[in-house]
Design an enzyme around this catalytic site. Structure first.
Site, short mmCIF file in Angstrom:
data_model
loop_
_atom_site.label_atom_id
_atom_site.label_comp_id
_atom_site.label_asym_id
_atom_site.label_seq_id
_atom_site.Cartn_x
_atom_site.Cartn_y
_atom_site.Cartn_z
N GLY A 169 13.45 22.03 -13.52
CA GLY A 169 13.94 23.13 -12.69
C GLY A 169 13.61 24.53 -13.19
O GLY A 169 13.92 25.52 -12.53
N GLN A 170 12.97 24.63 -14.37
CA GLN A 170 12.70 25.96 -14.90
C GLN A 170 11.92 26.79 -13.88
O GLN A 170 11.03 26.28 -13.20
CB GLN A 170 11.86 25.87 -16.20
CG GLN A 170 12.63 25.31 -17.37
CD GLN A 170 12.63 23.79 -17.39
OE1 GLN A 170 12.23 23.16 -16.41
NE2 GLN A 170 13.07 23.21 -18.48
#
Ligand code: GDP
Length: 216
Positions: free
Chosen positions: A101-102
């Site tokens: 999800g970065q």
């Protein structure tokens, strides 16, 4: 030999569709077990769903997959690329792509959109500070044409944390109630206690299956 007669010769030499089909049919008649095997292969394939699990980092995606797979959730390091997990859920085999999800990785999510039956969007219900950021990220995913037909399950995760936002308020911030032509569902859950996870997967599997197999 003239060009026309060459074309005719080539055409006559090619088996007609009917002639080509016959050996195929005969091989199944000769071998009923082959037919049974082929049938079960088709069935197995039909019962495979491709699910993409995304959301902001730290939402709990990896923990959810591990919990449902019965793996230890004691040591979880952030997802850097993506994890592909196969889960068996009832009669279905779910290929879950848990994509990191970065923020820097979000552009890569679209590499996994192809042929997605269901999308799971995981939200950290205790992170109200990033809820707007979360809503924007979800909105941009839902704009993707390749995901237009996918059923969307939102897991409002981390319900076990005191002060977590309630499910209805999260649905409001994420704009779920304004979605049109989209099958969506939101479920409060906790990857730590396991609460809500099966309800969510049940909904997703049933919704995808109805759309793909019943209406086919
Ligand atoms: P991901 O980046 O979305 O894959 O998130 P992770 O699965 O790595 O989880 C991030 C952190 O949140 C980890 O420390 C998990 O132990 C924790 N976590 C995940 N789900 C829950 C939950 O339902 N409740 C609580 N209290 N912590 C959770």
């Amino acid at each position: 030999m003239g060009l026309l007669s060459i074309i005719k010769k080539v055409r006559d030499a090619r088996p007609s569709p009917r002639r080509r089909a016959r050996p195929f049919v005969r091989s199944f008649v000769d071998s009923p077990s082959e037919l049974a095997r082929a049938r079960s292969q088709v069935k197995a394939k039909e019962r495979e769903l491709r699910v993409l699990m995304v959301g902001l980092d730290n939402a709990g995606k990896t923990t959810i997959v591990k919990r449902v797979n019965g793996e230890s959730i004691d040591e979880i390091s952030p997802t850097l690329g993506f994890n592909i997990k196969t889960m068996t859920y009832g009669d279905y085999s779910l290929n879950v792509w848990d994509v990191g999800g970065q923020k820097t990785l979000r552009a890569y999510w679209r590499n996994y959109y192809e042929a997605t039956d269901g999308l799971i969007w995981v939200v950290d219900s205790a992170d109200s500070r990033r809820m707007r950021d979360c809503a924007e990220a979800l909105a941009s995913v839902l704009e993707e044409e390749k995901l237009a037909g996918a059923s969307v399950l939102v897991f409002a995760n981390k319900r076990d944390i005191r002060g977590a936002m309630d499910v209805d308020a999260i649905a409001d911030v994420l704009g779920l109630k304004r979605l049109v032509n989209r099958h969506w569902h939101i479920v409060g859950c906790s990857a730590v206690t396991g609460e809500g996870l099966l309800d969510g997967f049940d909904w997703l599997v049933n919704d995808c299956a109805e759309r793909i197999y019943m209406l086919a």
